[in-house]
Design an enzyme around this catalytic site. Structure first.
Site, mmCIF file in Angstrom:
data_model
loop_
_atom_site.group_PDB
_atom_site.id
_atom_site.type_symbol
_atom_site.label_atom_id
_atom_site.label_comp_id
_atom_site.label_asym_id
_atom_site.label_seq_id
_atom_site.Cartn_x
_atom_site.Cartn_y
_atom_site.Cartn_z
ATOM 1 N N SER A 171 -9.502 36.519 23.800
ATOM 2 C CA SER A 171 -8.325 37.369 23.672
ATOM 3 C C SER A 171 -7.568 36.955 22.415
ATOM 4 C CB SER A 171 -7.424 37.252 24.903
ATOM 5 O OG SER A 171 -6.219 37.983 24.715
ATOM 6 N N ARG A 172 -6.727 37.868 21.911
ATOM 7 C CA ARG A 172 -5.875 37.491 20.779
ATOM 8 C C ARG A 172 -4.899 36.399 21.175
ATOM 9 N NH1 ARG A 172 -3.704 43.324 19.183
ATOM 10 N NH2 ARG A 172 -3.612 43.357 21.463
ATOM 11 N N TYR A 194 -11.955 35.614 20.295
ATOM 12 C CA TYR A 194 -13.163 36.423 20.161
ATOM 13 C C TYR A 194 -14.272 35.660 19.425
ATOM 14 C CZ TYR A 194 -10.229 40.448 21.441
ATOM 15 O OH TYR A 194 -9.402 41.325 22.086
ATOM 16 N N LYS A 233 -17.348 52.574 27.204
ATOM 17 C CA LYS A 233 -17.294 53.948 26.714
ATOM 18 C C LYS A 233 -15.850 54.290 26.315
ATOM 19 C CE LYS A 233 -17.185 55.016 31.582
ATOM 20 N NZ LYS A 233 -17.171 53.592 31.924
#
Length: 282
Positions: A171-172, A194, A233
């Site tokens: 995560s950031r 990440y 998606k």
């Protein structure tokens, strides 16, 4: 009563004479009628018509004055009913939510099978591609998540149900990743960034739920790092083609997270089409 003025009566028209005769008769009837006994006034000071059973019960309820103890019990009963409704709705929503997650678990297992990886909870031994040949050994498939979106919760549950493990979550904000691990992934999960997720050797498959504008850059990086990729998606054509080329070059699998196409129902329908059981498809 003074005598009638005959001259004035003679000057009346026929219609006026008829009205005068009518008034005289009404006056005579009122004078000769017997006075009617007065009825006692109804309770409440006004006349009430006969009420039905439901109306009578409603009036009795309106006149009811509960005690403090009765009021307390009514309040407790009301709170208990509200709590029961909330729990019922929560249970229904949770059951539908986790049942939907089971479809993701089946697709996860198929992704692992396509990649040549399986969990010891779903297979006794697997064949792992290595540099110096094929070695058979039990293996738990490790997953890495790039993002802590809401859909990641269901995916984490599905991965764990399939027998695999969510080992790293990026995560950031690493604190959010660590919180996600403790709540949804398991004690073996580690929160990181990440880039750190892609560098871990214990990660075999990377799940990417980030927004569409960032998805394919990270999918391409994951493929180049030698990780199988499951991307959420919707798919954008050019970005998906770029990620597909990167995965083909690295020899890894690329898969979308559309779970229902991997279920038993669609597989059976495709078998019927191939066998011609439903006729020609146009």
């Amino acid at each position: 009563m003074p005598p009638p003025d005959l001259d004035a009566i003679s000057r009346l028209s026929l219609r006026e004479k008829k009205e005068l005769v009518k008034l005289l008769r009404e006056h005579q009837q009122e004078a000769t009628a017997e006075p009617k006994p007065e009825k006692p006034a109804p309770r409440g000071g006004r006349k009430r018509r006969r009420l039905g059973t439901g109306s009578q019960l409603m009036l009795r309820a309106m006149d009811w004055r509960p005690s403090r103890r009765q009021i307390g019990w009514m309040v407790v009963a009301g709170f208990a009913a509200m709590l029961g409704v909330v729990l019922l709705v929560w249970w229904r929503v949770a059951s539908l939510y986790w049942r939907a997650g089971s479809g993701g678990a089946s697709s996860v297992v198929q992704t692992l099978a396509a990649a040549g990886l399986r969990s010891p909870r779903t297979a006794a031994a697997v064949t792992l591609p290595v540099d110096d040949g094929a070695v058979k050994a039990p293996r738990v498939v490790g997953w890495g998540f790039l993002g802590v979106a809401f859909i990641s919760r269901k995916m984490a549950w599905a991965v764990n149900q399939s027998g695999a493990e969510v080992r790293y979550v990026g995560s950031r904000d690493p604190r959010k990743a660590s919180l996600f691990c403790s709540e949804w992934a398991g004690p073996w999960c580690t929160g990181s960034t990440y880039d750190e997720v892609l560098q871990q050797t214990g990660v075999d498959v990377v799940y990417i739920p980030v927004p569409s504008g960032l998805r394919w850059d990270w999918a391409e990086r994951a493929c180049r790092a030698g990780k199988h990729v499951v991307a959420e998606k919707p798919w954008e054509v050019k970005g998906a083609q770029r990620a597909q080329r990167a995965c083909e070059a690295a020899g890894v699998q690329l898969m979308d997270a559309t779970y229902f196409v991997h279920g038993d129902r669609l597989r059976a329908m495709r078998g019927w089409v191939d066998q011609g059981r439903i006729g020609e498809v146009r």
